[in-house]
Design a protein around this motif. Structure first.
Motif, PDB file in Angstrom:
ATOM      1  N   GLN A 288       0.845  -1.186   0.000  1.00  0.00           N
ATOM      2  CA  GLN A 288       0.000   0.000   0.000  1.00  0.00           C
ATOM      3  C   GLN A 288       0.885   1.242   0.000  1.00  0.00           C
ATOM      4  OE1 GLN A 288      -2.388   0.599   3.492  1.00  0.00           O
ATOM      5  NE2 GLN A 288      -3.173   2.578   2.811  1.00  0.00           N
ATOM      6  N   VAL A 289       0.771   2.040  -1.066  1.00  0.00           N
ATOM      7  CA  VAL A 289       1.515   3.297  -1.145  1.00  0.00           C
ATOM      8  C   VAL A 289       0.646   4.392  -0.542  1.00  0.00           C
ATOM      9  CG1 VAL A 289       2.581   4.995  -2.668  1.00  0.00           C
ATOM     10  CG2 VAL A 289       2.798   2.547  -3.173  1.00  0.00           C
ATOM     11  N   ALA A 290       1.055   4.855   0.631  1.00  0.00           N
ATOM     12  CA  ALA A 290       0.262   5.852   1.354  1.00  0.00           C
ATOM     13  C   ALA A 290       0.614   7.280   0.960  1.00  0.00           C
ATOM     14  CB  ALA A 290       0.463   5.676   2.860  1.00  0.00           C
ATOM     15  N   LEU A 291       1.835   7.481   0.411  1.00  0.00           N
ATOM     16  CA  LEU A 291       2.276   8.845   0.122  1.00  0.00           C
ATOM     17  C   LEU A 291       3.330   8.823  -0.974  1.00  0.00           C
ATOM     18  CD1 LEU A 291       2.328  11.910   1.011  1.00  0.00           C
ATOM     19  CD2 LEU A 291       4.235  11.268   2.525  1.00  0.00           C
ATOM     20  N   THR A 292       3.272   9.802  -1.869  1.00  0.00           N
ATOM     21  CA  THR A 292       4.376  10.052  -2.798  1.00  0.00           C
ATOM     22  C   THR A 292       4.917  11.449  -2.517  1.00  0.00           C
ATOM     23  OG1 THR A 292       3.096  11.064  -4.601  1.00  0.00           O
ATOM     24  CG2 THR A 292       3.231   8.643  -4.551  1.00  0.00           C
ATOM     25  N   VAL A 293       6.225  11.606  -2.667  1.00  0.00           N
ATOM     26  CA  VAL A 293       6.877  12.913  -2.530  1.00  0.00           C
ATOM     27  C   VAL A 293       7.791  13.104  -3.730  1.00  0.00           C
ATOM     28  CG1 VAL A 293       6.738  12.931  -0.007  1.00  0.00           C
ATOM     29  CG2 VAL A 293       8.767  11.969  -1.128  1.00  0.00           C
ATOM     30  N   PRO A 294       8.139  14.354  -4.063  1.00  0.00           N
ATOM     31  CA  PRO A 294       8.851  14.585  -5.321  1.00  0.00           C
ATOM     32  C   PRO A 294      10.359  14.429  -5.284  1.00  0.00           C
ATOM     33  CG  PRO A 294       8.240  16.673  -4.327  1.00  0.00           C
ATOM     34  CD  PRO A 294       7.642  15.600  -3.466  1.00  0.00           C
ATOM     35  N   ASN A 295      10.976  14.280  -4.096  1.00  0.00           N
ATOM     36  CA  ASN A 295      12.434  14.123  -4.083  1.00  0.00           C
ATOM     37  C   ASN A 295      12.892  13.329  -2.868  1.00  0.00           C
ATOM     38  OD1 ASN A 295      13.236  16.077  -1.840  1.00  0.00           O
ATOM     39  ND2 ASN A 295      12.086  17.443  -3.204  1.00  0.00           N
ATOM     40  N   PHE A 296      14.137  12.883  -2.920  1.00  0.00           N
ATOM     41  CA  PHE A 296      14.649  11.953  -1.923  1.00  0.00           C
ATOM     42  C   PHE A 296      14.911  12.611  -0.574  1.00  0.00           C
ATOM     43  CE2 PHE A 296      15.433   9.653  -5.839  1.00  0.00           C
ATOM     44  CZ  PHE A 296      15.113   8.346  -5.480  1.00  0.00           C
TER      45      PHE A 296
END
Length: 334
Positions: free
Chosen positions: A235-243
């Motif tokens: 389950q992918v709960a969150l995406t963010v744009p950089n490491f």
């Protein structure tokens, strides 16, 4: 911006004058900076107005302000002058200790975060006048082939929009020279004290809430393909744009994330983030520096490639060095 007839009679110094006035916003200060008289600046602006068909700068009690057209022209003219200065610089013997050149390196942010700190250390010691611009590179969205995902980066190299690209691509067209800087794999990163650290089974891993680094917000990645091949999902709960943002979020939540091992080793500790090996092998990939072979004739670019290799040699782990993964010489053969 300039048609063929204009180019036959243009004085390059007019573009330098434009650049100076738009930075100074004042005729007198521009004159001092260029060692000219204010009347010479005004005369040059008059020629530019005729050439470009616009007033360009309007007088005010405190100096001048650019018109909308001048604002539009500022970036293209700066780019033209930067390219001319680069050409002139390459015509002279390159001395890194004295050079004031600026180089542009393109890379994904997880890669630039690895090569940049050791590179800056070497630059500070041996070439303090050299400036670096880092351009973020992104793979083509939805491209299934790794060796095609970065073709926009290769096109930018050939257009000389940047000097070197550092990308996770293994093979390059023969018109490019390439250098293996390091090899990378993935670890699972989480905050200190996270439950996963004491229960590292595949079932526990899949049951956790996952954070994915995705510039476009896509939730499906290579990890999902690996899991699917074993009949699992997550389950992918969150995406963010950089490491770097990913590390900051992991430090304050119960999310976990698959991140590049070398990136985590260099940066995770100051966020209070730790890592463990993944429950399934997630593969390894090569991080290569690439430049057009024609560009390698530029002593400055060739020097920077060698410096990149030296900077990674200084930080590469002994395991990689003993396993034969030490950076190889430039591959410039056809």
């Amino acid at each position: 911006m300039l048609n063929q007839i204009d180019l036959s009679r243009i004085d390059l110094n007019l573009l330098v004058l434009f650049e100076t006035v738009i930075e100074e916003r004042h005729v007198g200060r521009s004159a001092q900076r260029l060692n000219l008289s204010p009347s010479a600046i005004s005369h040059g602006l008059g020629r530019l107005r005729i050439l470009l068909g616009d007033p360009l700068f309007l007088k005010t009690p405190k100096g001048v302000v650019p018109t909308d057209r001048a604002e539009e022209l500022a970036a293209p003219i700066a780019d033209i002058l930067a390219r001319v200065r680069s050409v002139v610089a390459t015509a002279e013997p390159f001395d890194p200790a004295r050079s004031q050149r600026r180089f542009t390196i393109g890379a994904p942010d997880g890669v630039s975060s690895v090569f940049l700190p050791p590179l800056l250390d070497l630059l500070a010691k041996s070439a303090p006048g050299i400036a670096i611009s880092v351009r973020q590179l992104l793979p083509r969205q939805g491209e299934p082939s790794p060796d095609l995902a970065w073709r926009d980066a290769l096109a930018a190299l050939e257009a000389r929009d940047m000097d070197i690209a550092i990308i996770p691509q293994a093979e390059f067209p023969v018109r490019f020279a390439s250098l293996l800087l390091y090899e990378e794999d993935f670890v699972i990163a989480a905050r200190q004290g996270h439950p996963l650290l004491t229960d590292q089974t595949l079932a526990t891993y899949c049951a956790m809430q996952h954070l994915v680094v995705s510039h476009m917000g896509d939730t499906h990645g290579f990890v999902d393909n690996v899991l699917a091949s074993h009949g699992c999902s997550r389950q992918v709960a969150l995406t963010v744009p950089n490491f770097m943002f990913a590390l900051a979020v992991l430090a304050e939540t119960d999310f976990i994330s698959a991140l590049p091992r070398r990136f985590v080793e260099m940066h995770a500790a100051r966020f209070g983030v730790v890592s463990v090996n993944p429950p399934l092998p997630l593969g390894r990939f090569a991080i290569n520096a690439a430049a057009p072979k024609a560009a390698m004739g530029d002593e400055g670019v060739a020097w920077l490639v060698r410096l990149l290799q030296a900077s990674m040699d200084n930080t590469i782990d002994k395991t990689a060095a003993h396993s034969g993964n030490r950076p190889a010489p430039i591959k410039a053969d056809t």
